[in-house]
Design an enzyme around this catalytic site. Sequence first.
Site, PDB file in Angstrom:
ATOM      1  N   LYS A 122       0.607  -1.402   0.230  1.00 37.73           N
ATOM      2  CA  LYS A 122       0.120  -0.119   0.051  1.00 37.73           C
ATOM      3  C   LYS A 122       1.060   1.696   0.007  1.00 37.73           C
ATOM      4  O   LYS A 122       0.620   1.997  -1.238  1.00 37.73           O
ATOM      5  CB  LYS A 122      -1.133  -0.021   0.803  1.00 37.73           C
ATOM      6  N   ARG A 168      -8.820   1.138   9.471  1.00 42.70           N
ATOM      7  CA  ARG A 168      -8.891  -0.352   9.621  1.00 42.70           C
ATOM      8  C   ARG A 168      -9.735  -0.712  10.366  1.00 42.70           C
ATOM      9  O   ARG A 168      -9.384  -1.813  10.915  1.00 42.70           O
ATOM     10  CB  ARG A 168      -7.133   0.308  10.594  1.00 42.70           C
ATOM     11  N   ARG A 228      11.580  -6.206   4.830  1.00 40.30           N
ATOM     12  CA  ARG A 228      11.463  -5.147   5.077  1.00 40.30           C
ATOM     13  C   ARG A 228      11.977  -4.504   6.192  1.00 40.30           C
ATOM     14  O   ARG A 228      13.371  -3.706   7.348  1.00 40.30           O
ATOM     15  CB  ARG A 228       9.660  -4.594   4.703  1.00 40.30           C
ATOM     16  N   ARG A 249      12.884  -1.048  11.143  1.00 35.10           N
ATOM     17  CA  ARG A 249      11.513  -1.107  11.438  1.00 35.10           C
ATOM     18  C   ARG A 249      11.060  -1.829  12.567  1.00 35.10           C
ATOM     19  O   ARG A 249      11.013  -3.472  12.557  1.00 35.10           O
ATOM     20  CB  ARG A 249       9.753  -1.163   9.906  1.00 35.10           C
TER      21      ARG A 249
HETATM   22  P1  AMP Z   1       1.047   0.692   9.095  1.00 33.49           P
HETATM   23  O1  AMP Z   1       2.533   1.414   9.071  1.00 33.49           O
HETATM   24  O2  AMP Z   1      -0.371   1.855   8.299  1.00 33.49           O
HETATM   25  O3  AMP Z   1       0.854  -0.528   9.164  1.00 33.49           O
HETATM   26  O4  AMP Z   1       0.553   0.339  10.803  1.00 33.49           O
HETATM   27  C1  AMP Z   1       1.875   0.871  11.551  1.00 33.49           C
HETATM   28  C2  AMP Z   1       0.986   0.548  12.596  1.00 33.49           C
HETATM   29  O5  AMP Z   1       0.410   2.189  13.097  1.00 33.49           O
HETATM   30  C3  AMP Z   1      -0.093   0.066  13.057  1.00 33.49           C
HETATM   31  O6  AMP Z   1       0.179  -1.600  13.270  1.00 33.49           O
HETATM   32  C4  AMP Z   1      -1.236   0.660  14.356  1.00 33.49           C
HETATM   33  O7  AMP Z   1      -0.270   0.123  15.400  1.00 33.49           O
HETATM   34  C5  AMP Z   1      -0.940   1.683  14.231  1.00 33.49           C
HETATM   35  N1  AMP Z   1      -1.903   2.872  12.908  1.00 33.49           N
HETATM   36  C6  AMP Z   1      -1.791   2.914  11.505  1.00 33.49           C
HETATM   37  N2  AMP Z   1      -2.184   3.075  11.381  1.00 33.49           N
HETATM   38  C7  AMP Z   1      -3.466   2.919  11.791  1.00 33.49           C
HETATM   39  C8  AMP Z   1      -5.029   3.264  12.333  1.00 33.49           C
HETATM   40  N3  AMP Z   1      -5.454   3.594  11.012  1.00 33.49           N
HETATM   41  N4  AMP Z   1      -5.929   3.054  13.186  1.00 33.49           N
HETATM   42  C9  AMP Z   1      -5.509   2.407  14.435  1.00 33.49           C
HETATM   43  N5  AMP Z   1      -3.810   2.147  13.591  1.00 33.49           N
HETATM   44  C10 AMP Z   1      -3.242   2.415  13.171  1.00 33.49           C
END
Ligand code: AMP
Length: 188
Positions: A14, A89, A128, A134
Amino acid sequence: MTRLIFLGPPGAGKGTQAKKLSGACQVPHISTGDIFRTAVAQETDLGIKAKAYLETGELVPDALTLGLVRERLTAADTSNGWLLDGFPRNVAQASFLDTLLQELEQPFECVVNMEVPDEVVIARLVQRGKEEGRSDDTESTIRNRLKVYREETEPLIDFYRNRQQLVSVDGNKPVEEVTEELIKVVQP
Ligand code: AMP
């Protein structure tokens, strides 16, 4: 006008695709994950509260998430569109987004559902984790993020499909091929 929502498991690509399209379409890439990671790194109030959720792969509570999305989608640079990556989400976030976009008179074009098999997603995330360091790309966190995705986020596929807003894209292809597919979606 380009307004797209990217849906799919962690590691579906994404962020990679949203970044590419953001350049091609000249609209901001809005990643709630990036916003949280920056906040954690800068040790802001939000970052301090969000840190443990990111580390375990749980969703940050809606009480902390919805406000920042409202703030981001009302910023001046979004008037020509946006690409949302990692939000919504869960169903509550999707309902919130519906209401917000109605209020802002910003209908979105469609939801891009990036489809990638589990084993590919896991392999990509492990890779990654090694390359980018990360901290949430470790094996136990990856497993929990996939579980959280399945329980909380995957229901959004039917939510948007039932409203004829879902476009599924095969994400298990070379990056450039996926980008070409997506450009067809935005410029049919
Ligand atoms: P991502 O980079 O989108 O995979 O997000 C990394 C982490 O950020 C996730 O595992 C959540 O802990 C938090 N996170 C990102 N977007 C959301 C969201 N829309 N709602 C809640 N937590 C989020």
